[in-house]
Enzyme design. Structure first.
Site, PDB file in Angstrom:
ATOM      1  N   LYS A   1       0.836  -1.219   0.000  1.00  0.00           N
ATOM      2  CA  LYS A   1       0.000   0.000   0.000  1.00  0.00           C
ATOM      3  C   LYS A   1       0.858   1.250   0.000  1.00  0.00           C
ATOM      4  O   LYS A   1       2.027   1.219   0.408  1.00  0.00           O
ATOM      5  CB  LYS A   1      -0.930   0.020   1.215  1.00  0.00           C
ATOM      6  CG  LYS A   1      -0.259  -0.111   2.598  1.00  0.00           C
ATOM      7  CD  LYS A   1       0.299   1.161   3.204  1.00  0.00           C
ATOM      8  CE  LYS A   1       1.082   0.930   4.478  1.00  0.00           C
ATOM      9  NZ  LYS A   1       1.850   2.090   4.935  1.00  0.00           N
TER      10      LYS A   1
ATOM     11  N   ASP B   1      -2.018  -2.353   9.960  1.00  0.00           N
ATOM     12  CA  ASP B   1      -2.149  -2.304   8.499  1.00  0.00           C
ATOM     13  C   ASP B   1      -2.656  -3.621   7.901  1.00  0.00           C
ATOM     14  O   ASP B   1      -2.880  -3.701   6.688  1.00  0.00           O
ATOM     15  CB  ASP B   1      -0.795  -1.983   7.852  1.00  0.00           C
ATOM     16  CG  ASP B   1      -0.363  -0.546   8.097  1.00  0.00           C
ATOM     17  OD1 ASP B   1      -1.214   0.274   8.501  1.00  0.00           O
ATOM     18  OD2 ASP B   1       0.825  -0.248   7.887  1.00  0.00           O
TER      19      ASP B   1
END
Ligand code: ATP
Length: 320
Positions: free
Chosen positions: A19, A153
């Protein structure tokens, strides 16, 4: 662990994306040692692949193979219970009635300690792979709850796409973006420890005598630009509070961003806690050209796009 020998030799492969944070606002250090964040995550087309193979032992073992684009020389990744994929498999084994020993083979593409959530992607992929391997039948929501136990995350690597993340980054709201944005990722050739970058941010803020409020929302213009896949608009509003702390620890990142912008990037930003730099490009052709040009100048650069899907099963095979 329950030895369900009928699945021994079955292999499930899952891929999960790295990401970039197109917005990352960071609050003050909390009493529990965490920082509240308000973030916009974007999953990009740089994927980890985890193959989980059921074994007759009662162990979890891990191996790591770098993709040809990734140099792991001198990089230390633990293969024991400190590895996030190992911890994901151990957590799944606790909630599965048919768990076995498992070998996790990780094909690594995301730079290690690069601020792109590579370890989190491995954990998300291992959760989904073991859920399938052991017929655990957990829903995506149930997997997301386990993911949040593994790290802030990890839920996003499972979900993918684009999403607003609040709390420590784990409270996700999908942003429903359909068209991709084009990026060039520039690897630094070294890692930065996420806790060290947070500590540097706290230090810089304390030395300035600056009090910050915990962030409760993200700028609507950022979500709008991501939804509309409008790189010009997004380039005006990209923000990362961690960036100056990463640059304070690794000043050359500023030059990388400057070089990218002078060569035609709309904007450059440190990804998460860094040191990977993400350059936002007007279109795919520009991204491919920029990556080529940077590589020619001796840098580690690749063109990617995002949003892309979250953790997804690639194959499920039974050997022998
Ligand atoms: P984030 O942006 O989520 O904070 P990151 O992308 O900067 O993380 P990772 O590559 O996920 O960093 O890993 C950071 C550290 O975690 C590594 O230096 C390594 O010691 C440890 N680690 C544990 N499991 C893994 C894994 N599966 N892959 C990579 N590193 C791992």
């Amino acid at each position: 662990m329950n030895k369900n020998l009928s699945v021994v030799g079955r292999s499930v492969s899952v891929r999960a994306p790295g990401k970039v944070n197109v917005s990352l606002k960071v609050g003050p250090l909390r009493d529990d040692g965490y920082h509240s964040v308000a973030s916009v995550y974007l999953a990009v087309s740089l994927y980890e692949e985890v193959t989980a193979t059921a074994t007759a032992s009662d162990q979890i073992t891990v191996s790591i193979n770098p993709a040809s684009t990734l140099d792991l020389d001198g990089v230390d990744i633990p293969l024991d219970e400190r590895n996030l994929a190992y911890r994901a498999a151990a957590l799944m084994a606790e909630v599965s009635t048919e768990s076995t020993g498992v070998h996790l083979d990780i094909l690594k593409r995301v730079p290690v300690a690069g601020g792109m959530g590579g370890g989190s992607a491995d954990a998300a992929a291992a959760l989904l792979a073991c859920n399938t391997l052991w017929n655990a039948g957990l829903s995506r929501e149930e997997l997301a709850e386990l993911a949040a136990e593994l790290g802030a995350d990890v839920p996003f690597a499972l979900l993918g796409g684009a999403a607003v993340g609040l709390g420590v980054g784990d409270k996700l709201t999908p942003a429903l973006a359909k068209e991709p944005l084009e990026w060039v990722l520039v690897g630094a050739g070294f890692g930065l420890s996420t806790p060290a970058v947070f500590a540097e941010l706290d230090r810089l803020r304390a030395s300035e005598g600056r009090d910050v409020e915990p962030p409760h929302e993200v700028d609507a213009a950022i979500v709008q630009a991501v939804r509309a896949a409008d790189p010009q608009a997004l380039s005006q509003v990209l923000v990362n509070d961690m960036q100056r702390a990463a640059i304070s620890l690794a000043p050359q990142l500023k030059e990388t961003i400057g070089l990218g912008e002078s060569w035609g990037a709309l904007a450059g930003i440190v990804s998460g806690s860094g040191p990977t730099v993400a350059l936002l490009m007007p279109g795919r052709g520009d991204a491919l050209e920029m990556a080529e040009r940077l590589r020619h100048a001796g840098m580690d650069a690749q063109a990617v796009h995002g949003p892309v899907h979250g953790a997804r099963i690639l194959s499920d095979t039974q050997r022998g």
